[in-house]
Design an enzyme around this catalytic site. Structure first.
Site, PDB file in Angstrom:
ATOM      1  N   ASP A  22      71.025 -17.764  31.932  1.00 48.09           N
ATOM      2  CA  ASP A  22      71.636 -16.825  30.992  1.00 48.09           C
ATOM      3  C   ASP A  22      73.143 -16.932  31.122  1.00 48.09           C
ATOM      4  OD1 ASP A  22      72.151 -14.816  29.224  1.00 48.09           O
ATOM      5  OD2 ASP A  22      71.105 -13.243  30.323  1.00 48.09           O
ATOM      6  N   ALA A  23      73.728 -17.869  30.373  1.00 43.90           N
ATOM      7  CA  ALA A  23      75.157 -18.127  30.447  1.00 43.90           C
ATOM      8  C   ALA A  23      75.873 -17.815  29.138  1.00 43.90           C
ATOM      9  CB  ALA A  23      75.403 -19.588  30.833  1.00 43.90           C
ATOM     10  N   LYS A  24      75.125 -17.699  28.039  1.00 42.54           N
ATOM     11  CA  LYS A  24      75.663 -17.315  26.725  1.00 42.54           C
ATOM     12  C   LYS A  24      76.870 -18.177  26.332  1.00 42.54           C
ATOM     13  CE  LYS A  24      74.000 -12.536  27.042  1.00 42.54           C
ATOM     14  NZ  LYS A  24      73.453 -12.575  28.421  1.00 42.54           N
ATOM     15  N   ARG A  25      76.717 -19.464  26.486  1.00 42.56           N
ATOM     16  CA  ARG A  25      77.807 -20.376  26.177  1.00 42.56           C
ATOM     17  C   ARG A  25      77.912 -20.623  24.667  1.00 42.56           C
ATOM     18  NH1 ARG A  25      79.244 -18.985  30.772  1.00 42.56           N
ATOM     19  NH2 ARG A  25      79.438 -20.472  32.504  1.00 42.56           N
ATOM     20  N   THR A  67      70.786 -19.730  27.275  1.00 40.79           N
ATOM     21  CA  THR A  67      71.203 -18.811  26.221  1.00 40.79           C
ATOM     22  C   THR A  67      72.551 -19.250  25.671  1.00 40.79           C
ATOM     23  OG1 THR A  67      72.277 -17.296  27.784  1.00 40.79           O
ATOM     24  CG2 THR A  67      69.964 -16.859  27.232  1.00 40.79           C
TER      25      THR A  67
END
Length: 300
Positions: free
Chosen positions: A97-100, A132
């Site tokens: 879950d890094a939302k890059r 993510t």
């Protein structure tokens, strides 16, 4: 270990273990005190292994929240890399879950960091099964991630209608004649490769806290795997996730982080904390369990 694509891994692990995803968020303020050593960062490795000890054999998926590991500096990143590898070796699907999300070459670098195998030019340190990503900067910024996902059998979860209280400020606004979240859902659906009868590796993040929006978005995403955060600490309940479930086994994954790992008694012993974790895992699995075969029989 046999190599599986993200979709194959989801289908297999949901069948065996169910839809629960254990979130690993090393935040010391909410954890038992026995995780607080003299070294402010090295405790993270011990925490990750403690959670994986409880999760292995009980769940099919874990989600590592990158921010907490980055906050731990180099020791945190080492713990992240080691934890991801251990979970994958145990057959669990690993979501980072890094939302890059960024433009051009920067997005390609993120895709290489998190989705590209060592043999194909990745670092090998943070290779996840699924990542993510944030679509706010436009469809072109997703292209490197989608290319890697398709090439290497990885998965993506694109932020669509998130679970946080302020999400509606933008995601529920109109753009032209469509809600922004609907436009994102259309984008995600359009990125789905392959057979129309199979799950797509390009999934969506839709909060369990917004069942009305989720019900609408699910109709736009019949093939997508939805990651539905918000159950537990954020106020979502098991009933609210029904709106997000489609017709295919594996098309919904439900992450729980603080609802599992937060300890009301910070002086609890390691033995008691482990027993509580395993009990909570079983409770959440039972709460969200769904019999797809029974649904198909009723529909027939």
């Amino acid at each position: 270990m046999e190599s599986r694509s993200w979709v194959e891994l989801v289908e297999r692990n949901v069948q065996v273990f169910g839809e629960l995803v254990v979130g690993i968020d090393p935040s010391p303020d909410e954890l038992p005190r026995f995780f607080e050593p003299g070294d402010a960062t090295r405790w993270i490795d011990g925490y990750v292994n403690f959670i994986l000890d409880a999760a292995e054999g009980n769940v099919g998926f874990v989600k590592f929240q990158s921010a907490y590991f980055e906050a731990g500096g180099l020791a945190g990143l080492e713990a992240l890399a080691a934890g991801m590898k251990r979970a994958q070796a145990a057959g669990m699907g690993v979501i980072l879950d890094a939302k890059r999300g960024d433009i051009g070459a920067t997005a390609a670098a993120y895709a290489r960091a998190y989705l590209t195998p060592l043999a194909a030019g990745g670092s090998g340190d943070f290779e996840a099964d699924c990542l993510t990503i944030n679509p706010l900067m436009g469809p072109d910024t997703l292209e490197p991630f989608v290319e890697c996902a398709n090439r290497f059998g990885k998965g993506l979860f694109v932020l669509c209608r998130t679970s946080n209280p302020g999400a509606g400020w933008l995601q529920d606004k109109m753009a032209g004649n469509r809600l922004i979240s609907d436009r994102v859902a259309d984008l995600i659906a359009g990125l789905a490769p392959g057979d129309a009868g199979s799950l797509s590796p390009i999934g969506a993040v839709i909060g369990a806290t917004v069942p009305n929006e989720g019900r609408r978005l699910r109709t736009l995403l019949p093939r997508s795997i939805i990651l539905a955060p918000g159950l537990g600490a954020q106020g979502g309940d098991a009933a609210s996730i029904r709106a997000l479930r489609g017709t295919r086994p594996g098309d919904l994954l439900v992450p729980v982080s603080r609802g599992l790992t937060r300890s009301e008694d910070r002086d609890v012993s390691p033995t008691a904390y482990r027993a509580t974790l395993i009990e909570k895992i079983a409770q959440f699995k039972a709460a969200i369990a769904y019999d797809y075969d029974q649904r198909e029989a009723a529909a027939g």
